[in-house]
Design a protein around this motif. Structure first.
Motif: not given
Lengths: 192, 192
Positions: B85, B174, B180
């Motif tokens: 991320n 994702h 996710f």
């Protein structure tokens, strides 16, 4: 139409594909409907939403899309694993009763002259953006998403709810030869 | 090199991406390395294996790929969700220490002058197939996979083994905004 099916805001339509599910591709031309499975479908843009999908030259669905200029991508569920695998392995050219044989039930969405597969979790109606070089050289097709819907039992308010829904709603992720994984548990970055 | 990392037969390389994981894209040019996250990556062909990946014009990784003509796609794990991320949200242009800040550790594969991200489950080294129209109009890049590797603790003998491995090896999928799903359980068509 199934009362659980609701439109999805086009700004959120990419989320229907973002987690990489195997999809069903459907199309209609001159009274012929077909449905195939495709693991190689992907979001391409947010606004307007666009998608890519790889369609082998041997598929009848590809010919229907080239002739009609439109197609539907839909997200099948774990409950549909046998149907999903079947439509990926039976050809309409060899089996004129393919859809019945594979257990595909079609339905209509108001104002859209395309076949939609019942029982899926989400549907994206797409207009083909003709790109002859991509289509010829790579079997790669690009579409603009013109409308999207989802079954609110598993996608609502712009989010998937796999963790709250019956496991039969989970998306399918094909690896090879009829071996799939279903989507798993949510994991949020920065949650620890 | 980590003793668990083994080459993957190019004929099976598509299986590393077929289930739709979010990937990390890495590239090197003129002494600069970068890594970004991409949910919009997809297999395109079996033989030779090809891939597509969407790279926004704002990304530094795109510029490195355009300059060097090559890139790596790698499959991050649930254990790497925060790093995945982070590299998707921090820009090298604004943070020259991006990779260190995001906790990215790089390693080398013999004979390949590209940065590989340690701790992933699989790696695909790709040669850019220049397609200026796709790159300009759609941010869509095509690569030919020239070599592939996987960590045998989760992918071996041409198959993923998510169900037997520690859950920290599961792939990431994702949806949006750091949310996710991990890949779930195996499901075989026709098994009932």
């Amino acid at each position: 139409m199934n009362a659980h099916i609701a439109p999805v805001d086009l700004a959120k339509a990419y989320r229907l594909l973002n987690h990489g599910p195997t999809v069903l591709v459907s199309a209609r031309h001159a009274g012929v409907d077909n449905v195939m499975a495709a693991a190689w479908a992907c979001a391409l843009d947010f606004r307007p939403p666009k998608v890519t999908v790889v369609l082998d030259k041997a598929t009848r669905t590809r010919a229907l899309i080239e002739a009609s200029g439109q197609f539907v991508l839909q997200v099948p569920t774990a409950a549909q694993v046998d149907m999903t695998n079947a439509v990926g392995n039976v050809s309409l050219a060899e089996a004129p009763d393919k859809l019945a044989r594979c257990g595909v039930e079609l339905f209509a969405q108001d104002g859209v002259d395309m076949p939609f597969v019942a029982g899926c979790s989400a549907w994206l109606a797409c207009r083909l953006i003709p790109e002859p070089h991509n289509q010829d050289a790579y079997d790669l097709f690009i579409g603009e998403v013109t409308a999207a819907w989802a079954d609110t039992r598993v996608f609502r308010d712009g989010h998937w709810h796999f963790e709250d829904a019956d496991p039969r709603w989970r998306s399918l992720h094909h690896v090879a030869g009829g071996h799939f994984y279903t989507i798993g548990d949510p994991l949020r970055a920065g949650a620890e």
